[in-house]
Design a protein around this motif. Sequence first.
Motif, PDB file in Angstrom:
ATOM      1  N   UNK A  90      -3.550  15.079  -1.238  1.00 14.18           N
ATOM      2  CA  UNK A  90      -2.039  15.467  -1.002  1.00 14.18           C
ATOM      3  C   UNK A  90      -2.068  16.258   0.416  1.00 14.18           C
ATOM      4  N   UNK A  91      -1.171  15.749   1.275  1.00 17.56           N
ATOM      5  CA  UNK A  91      -0.788  16.383   2.355  1.00 17.56           C
ATOM      6  C   UNK A  91       0.171  17.108   2.216  1.00 17.56           C
TER       7      UNK A  91
ATOM      8  N   UNK B  67      -4.752  19.393   3.869  1.00 18.96           N
ATOM      9  CA  UNK B  67      -5.259  18.409   3.070  1.00 18.96           C
ATOM     10  C   UNK B  67      -5.774  18.742   1.887  1.00 18.96           C
ATOM     11  N   UNK B  68      -5.230  18.647   0.612  1.00 21.15           N
ATOM     12  CA  UNK B  68      -5.536  19.234  -0.889  1.00 21.15           C
ATOM     13  C   UNK B  68      -6.219  17.910  -1.667  1.00 21.15           C
TER      14      UNK B  68
ATOM     15  N   UNK C 180       1.515  10.105   9.991  1.00 19.62           N
ATOM     16  CA  UNK C 180       0.557  10.413   9.055  1.00 19.62           C
ATOM     17  C   UNK C 180       1.437  10.377   7.645  1.00 19.62           C
ATOM     18  N   UNK C 181       2.600  10.556   7.635  1.00 24.10           N
ATOM     19  CA  UNK C 181       3.434  10.307   6.254  1.00 24.10           C
ATOM     20  C   UNK C 181       3.464   8.972   5.994  1.00 24.10           C
ATOM     21  N   UNK C 182       3.693   7.997   7.048  1.00 20.58           N
ATOM     22  CA  UNK C 182       3.568   6.529   6.616  1.00 20.58           C
ATOM     23  C   UNK C 182       2.230   6.144   6.244  1.00 20.58           C
ATOM     24  N   UNK C 183       1.125   6.779   6.758  1.00 25.13           N
ATOM     25  CA  UNK C 183      -0.234   6.511   6.258  1.00 25.13           C
ATOM     26  C   UNK C 183      -0.279   6.943   4.832  1.00 25.13           C
ATOM     27  N   UNK C 184       0.210   8.080   4.574  1.00 29.99           N
ATOM     28  CA  UNK C 184       0.079   8.520   3.090  1.00 29.99           C
ATOM     29  C   UNK C 184       0.872   7.798   1.975  1.00 29.99           C
ATOM     30  N   UNK C 185       2.050   7.234   2.317  1.00 29.44           N
ATOM     31  CA  UNK C 185       2.566   6.237   1.729  1.00 29.44           C
ATOM     32  C   UNK C 185       2.108   4.725   1.213  1.00 29.44           C
ATOM     33  N   UNK C 186       1.455   4.479   2.484  1.00 32.11           N
ATOM     34  CA  UNK C 186       0.618   3.311   2.577  1.00 32.11           C
ATOM     35  C   UNK C 186      -0.433   3.197   1.438  1.00 32.11           C
ATOM     36  N   UNK C 187      -1.118   4.485   1.435  1.00 29.52           N
ATOM     37  CA  UNK C 187      -2.537   4.793   0.736  1.00 29.52           C
ATOM     38  C   UNK C 187      -1.788   5.237  -0.661  1.00 29.52           C
ATOM     39  N   UNK C 188      -0.924   5.484  -1.036  1.00 30.81           N
ATOM     40  CA  UNK C 188      -0.676   6.497  -2.375  1.00 30.81           C
ATOM     41  C   UNK C 188      -0.897   7.837  -2.375  1.00 30.81           C
ATOM     42  N   UNK C 189      -0.948   8.618  -1.340  1.00 37.16           N
ATOM     43  CA  UNK C 189      -1.079   9.868  -1.192  1.00 37.16           C
ATOM     44  C   UNK C 189       0.014  10.778  -1.124  1.00 37.16           C
ATOM     45  N   UNK C 190       0.354  11.577  -2.016  1.00 33.17           N
ATOM     46  CA  UNK C 190       1.531  12.563  -1.918  1.00 33.17           C
ATOM     47  C   UNK C 190       1.468  13.176  -0.569  1.00 33.17           C
ATOM     48  N   UNK C 191       2.811  13.464  -0.212  1.00 32.71           N
ATOM     49  CA  UNK C 191       3.101  14.165   1.236  1.00 32.71           C
ATOM     50  C   UNK C 191       4.272  15.159   0.841  1.00 32.71           C
ATOM     51  N   UNK C 192       4.276  16.340   1.158  1.00 35.16           N
ATOM     52  CA  UNK C 192       5.215  17.149   0.998  1.00 35.16           C
ATOM     53  C   UNK C 192       5.529  18.050   2.270  1.00 35.16           C
TER      54      UNK C 192
END
Length: 427
Positions: A262-263, A339-340, A284-296
Amino acid sequence: MCRFVLGATFIFSGFAKAVDPLGFFYKIEDYLAAFGMPWMPHILILLAAVGLSAIEFCVGIFLFIGVRRRLAIFLTLLLMLVMTPLTLYLALFNPVSDCGCFGDAWVLTNWQTFGKNVVLLAMAVVVYKWRADVFRFITPKMEWMVSTYTFLFIFVLSFYCLSYLPILDFRPYKIGVNIGKAMEVPEGAKPSVFEQHFVLEKDGKRQEFTLDNYPDSTWTFVEARSVLVEKGYEPPIKDFNVQSLETGEDLTGSILADTNYVFLLVMYRVEEADDSNIDLINEIYDYSVEHGYAFYALTSSSADAIELWSDRTGGEYPFGIVDDIELKTIIRSNPGLLLLKEGTILNKWSDNDLPDEYMLTGPLDDLPLGQQKAVNDWRTMGYVLLWFIIPLLLVISLDVLVVKRRERHQWQGGLRKQATEEKETIH
């Protein structure tokens, strides 16, 4: 003894604030708000935070080593004459919860701070009275080198921690901390007891009441506040609560229980956030979406300010609302990135040190970036001390081996010359 105790106290106080200049900046803001001066420009407050911590550190070093003695002793007495009555006022009226004299490294109550300052003031008077007896470890010819390096060292350290993150993290949101566990109250622990106080007004007169003596409806409500009646166990983290901006639902549990990465983009005020690296944040947000990571993105700003930020930066990430004091505590950067994983803080980055496309080359499980950053406060402290002490020892060695030796030879030569002249006079 008084000289060395004062020196050590000022060194510790200045260093603790210098490694966390933004923390001291927030504390000065609290003071200004308490004294009705919230209009001060931020740049002046920040310069004051860096400058005051540097003065404290340098005064401590000067006292300890015995350089710039007249200036150091005068500033020590002046600082204690100012701080002692100020902390008495804080202890009596409690406009801020703690004075912040040692930053977050050692938090004292206002009464403890006042007691400490009374003792230090007495020591400062002793040192001032017997200032001629303060022994110097450096000759006057070399003290300029020590004082110059001390100023440069503490200023470089402060601006480094300001540009990146504090090299020593004294707050509860350290790397390696599990936020969920840090919020738990141990079984059987007694919680703190609070009493609700209400300020009401009638015929221009204000009075404070509790639920037990709450008056009739002829009184007008002004404000309410919680007063600590009995202090109990307080978990290190108390107010980490994330509320979705769009739906209003509580996101705290899902963020802390997420078994994936989680970012968290922390911006305690989006109106004041630095947008110079916004393209990298969006990547970094696009990267998290691409790899299925949550971003808030976490902030305490209003919906209008958030909308303006999204329009200006093109940010498409969801926002969560969090208390602004908690956000300032989480990371000393606006914005800053965490990063959590399963509620554990794996890494933290300032706005000037965000991971880029060269670091985000695949899934985080396969990258060093996805592992918990190794942090060793003792090792960091050792490096900092070496950066200061080794040059200082070199200067002292040069002083002893060259300057003092040359002065001793000159003195001995002068004695021999005087003896020769006396013999010639006798003859």
